[in-house]
Design a protein around this motif. Structure first.
Motif, short mmCIF file in Angstrom:
data_model
loop_
_atom_site.label_atom_id
_atom_site.label_comp_id
_atom_site.label_asym_id
_atom_site.label_seq_id
_atom_site.Cartn_x
_atom_site.Cartn_y
_atom_site.Cartn_z
N ARG A 183 8.24 -4.72 6.83
CA ARG A 183 7.53 -3.33 7.31
C ARG A 183 6.10 -3.16 7.14
O ARG A 183 5.37 -2.66 7.55
N ASP A 184 5.73 -3.97 5.93
CA ASP A 184 4.26 -3.66 5.40
C ASP A 184 3.48 -5.06 5.70
O ASP A 184 3.71 -5.92 4.86
N ARG A 185 2.92 -5.00 6.95
CA ARG A 185 2.19 -6.60 7.45
C ARG A 185 1.00 -6.58 6.38
O ARG A 185 0.81 -7.96 6.21
N ASP A 186 0.43 -5.53 5.66
CA ASP A 186 -0.84 -5.87 4.82
C ASP A 186 -0.20 -6.47 3.57
O ASP A 186 -0.77 -7.46 3.22
N ALA A 187 0.90 -6.10 2.91
CA ALA A 187 1.58 -6.80 1.82
C ALA A 187 1.89 -8.08 1.85
O ALA A 187 2.10 -8.80 1.27
N LEU A 188 2.45 -8.28 3.40
CA LEU A 188 3.05 -9.67 3.59
C LEU A 188 1.77 -10.69 3.82
O LEU A 188 1.68 -11.89 3.39
N THR A 189 0.64 -10.16 4.11
CA THR A 189 -0.42 -10.90 4.48
C THR A 189 -0.91 -11.25 3.08
O THR A 189 -1.56 -12.44 2.77
N GLY A 190 -0.97 -10.30 2.10
CA GLY A 190 -1.37 -10.58 0.82
C GLY A 190 -0.66 -11.73 -0.01
O GLY A 190 -1.02 -12.49 -0.76
N MET A 191 0.72 -11.74 0.30
CA MET A 191 1.55 -12.99 -0.23
C MET A 191 1.37 -14.00 0.52
O MET A 191 1.39 -15.34 0.01
N LEU A 192 0.98 -14.02 1.74
CA LEU A 192 0.87 -15.34 2.51
C LEU A 192 -0.51 -15.92 2.48
O LEU A 192 -0.57 -17.07 2.54
N THR A 193 -1.41 -15.16 2.26
CA THR A 193 -2.78 -15.47 2.42
C THR A 193 -3.46 -15.36 1.03
O THR A 193 -4.58 -16.04 0.60
N GLY A 194 -3.08 -14.62 0.04
CA GLY A 194 -3.67 -14.09 -1.23
C GLY A 194 -4.54 -13.02 -1.12
O GLY A 194 -4.99 -12.61 -2.21
N ARG A 195 -4.83 -12.49 0.15
CA ARG A 195 -5.76 -11.35 0.39
C ARG A 195 -5.19 -10.26 1.02
O ARG A 195 -4.40 -10.12 1.79
N VAL A 196 -5.86 -9.14 0.48
CA VAL A 196 -5.62 -7.83 1.26
C VAL A 196 -6.68 -7.10 1.41
O VAL A 196 -7.78 -7.19 1.14
N ARG A 197 -6.53 -6.07 2.56
CA ARG A 197 -7.55 -5.17 2.74
C ARG A 197 -7.87 -4.27 1.72
O ARG A 197 -6.72 -3.81 1.31
N ARG A 198 -9.10 -4.00 1.52
CA ARG A 198 -9.30 -3.13 0.46
C ARG A 198 -8.90 -1.65 0.64
O ARG A 198 -8.44 -0.68 -0.03
N ASP A 199 -8.88 -1.12 1.79
CA ASP A 199 -8.46 0.13 2.08
C ASP A 199 -6.81 0.10 1.98
O ASP A 199 -6.48 1.32 1.50
N TRP A 200 -6.24 -0.84 2.33
CA TRP A 200 -4.55 -0.82 1.95
C TRP A 200 -4.61 -0.62 0.38
O TRP A 200 -3.76 -0.02 0.04
N ALA A 201 -5.19 -1.43 -0.26
CA ALA A 201 -5.24 -1.35 -1.79
C ALA A 201 -5.34 0.09 -2.24
O ALA A 201 -4.76 0.52 -3.21
N ALA A 202 -6.47 0.85 -1.40
CA ALA A 202 -6.74 1.91 -2.20
C ALA A 202 -5.69 3.09 -1.78
O ALA A 202 -5.47 4.15 -2.45
N ARG A 203 -5.01 2.93 -0.64
CA ARG A 203 -3.82 3.59 -0.43
C ARG A 203 -2.51 3.38 -1.22
O ARG A 203 -1.61 4.34 -1.57
N HIS A 204 -2.23 2.16 -1.44
CA HIS A 204 -0.96 1.86 -2.11
C HIS A 204 -1.02 1.49 -3.63
O HIS A 204 -0.04 1.52 -4.41
N HIS A 205 -2.30 0.90 -3.97
CA HIS A 205 -2.34 0.57 -5.37
C HIS A 205 -3.89 1.15 -5.81
O HIS A 205 -4.77 0.09 -6.04
#
Length: 243
Positions: A183-205
Motif C-alpha cells: 500500500r505504501d510505495r515509498d516505504a517499499l522503495t525504501g526497502m528495495l533501494t535503501g532511499r526514501v523521499r524526504r517529504d515522505w519521511a517528514a509525513r511518516h517519521h
C-alpha cells in the motif's frame, strides 16, 4: 521566505533509510520465511497436501529453511547500521503508545506527521518483536518435531500443537505486513533501494527526518561546505533509480 516555500526546500531530496547490508538481511530472511510458510501450507493444509507428489522433499526444504532463518540475523550483527536499527526497534517511547491509541496516528499538519515518530513506528516495532519471538519458538518446536528421539510424548504433542497454530498466526501477520508494504510505495522503495523521499519521511517519521537534517547540517558545518542536510551521509542527491 513563506513557510510553505521553506518547508518545500527543507523536505526536498532523498534520505538513505537502509544500508545494503540491512536490505540483504531483510530480503534473505523474507525469502526463508516465505519458503517456510509455503512448504508448511503444502504439508499441513489438506487442500494443498494432496497436490504434493514429493512430500519428503518438501519436508526437507521446510526443515532446512526453518533452521536457516536465524542465520542472516546473526550474521547481520556484524553490521553497525543493523545493530543500531535493532536498538531502535527494541525501544518503546511514550509517543509509541500514543501512536497505538490514536485513530489519527497518520495525520499530517503542514507537511509533517503530528506525532514525533522515529525511524520506526510502534506497529513496525511490534511486528519486529513478534517476528523475533515467533522465529525462536518455531525453531524450538521445529527441533523437537524434526528430532523427536530425546523427547517424550507430551513434549512432541505440545510442540506440534504450538508449531501448527503459530504457523497460522505468522501467516496472518505476514499477509498483513505485505499488505501494508504494498500500500505504501515509498516505504517499499525504501526497502528495495535503501532511499526514501524526504517529504515522505517528514509525513511518516518526522522525528527521524528531523534528526537526519540536524546531523547533516552539523556535518556540513564541520566540513565547511556551507551546505545543509544534503551533505550528510543519510542524504542522497540522486533518485533511487539513478546510477
Amino acid at each position: 521566505m513563506p513557510r510553505h516555500d521553506m518547508h518545500r526546500r527543507e523536505t526536498h531530496g532523498w534520505l538513505v533509510r537502509f544500508t545494503r547490508a540491512e536490505r540483504s538481511i531483510h530480503h534473505v530472511t523474507a525469502l526463508l520465511m516465505l519458503a517456510c510458510l509455503l512448504t508448511a501450507a503444502l504439508l499441513y493444509l489438506p487442500v494443498l497436501s494432496t497436490l504434493v507428489g514429493r512430500r519428503e522433499m518438501v519436508k526437507t526444504v521446510h526443515v532446512w529453511c526453518g533452521f536457516a532463518l536465524p542465520v542472516p540475523i546473526v550474521l547481520g550483527l556484524l553490521s553497525r547500521a543493523f545493530r543500531a536499527d535493532l536498538s531502535r526497534l527494541n525501544r518503546f517511547a511514550p509517543h509509541d503508545w500514543e501512536w497505538l491509541r490514536r485513530g489519527d496516528r497518520r495525520a499530517v499538519r503542514n507537511g509533517r506527521g503530528i506525532l514525533p515518530v522515529g525511524k520506526f513506528n510502534a506497529g513496525q516495532k511490534l511486528n519486529a518483536a513478534f517476528t523475533a519471538g515467533a522465529v525462536l519458538v518455531m525453531l524450538g518446536t521445529g527441533e523437537i518435531m524434526a528430532f523427536p528421539g530425546p523427547w517424550g510424548d507430551r513434549w512432541r504433542t505440545g510442540a506440534t500443537f504450538v508449531h501448527d497454530w503459530l504457523f497460522l498466526l505468522i501467516a496472518v501477520v505476514t499477509a498483513g505486513h505485505l499488505w501494508e508494504a504494498l500500500r505504501d510505495r515509498d516505504a517499499l522503495t525504501g526497502m528495495l533501494t535503501g532511499r526514501v523521499r524526504r517529504d515522505w519521511a517528514a509525513r511518516h517519521h518526522a522525528a527521524w527526518e528531523d534528526r537526519a537534517g540536524r546531523a547533516g547540517r552539523a556535518r556540513a558545518d564541520r566540513s565547511g561546505t556551507g551546505t545543509s542536510a544534503e551533505a550528510g551521509p543519510e542524504f542522497a542527491e540522486r533518485r533511487p533509480d539513478m546510477s
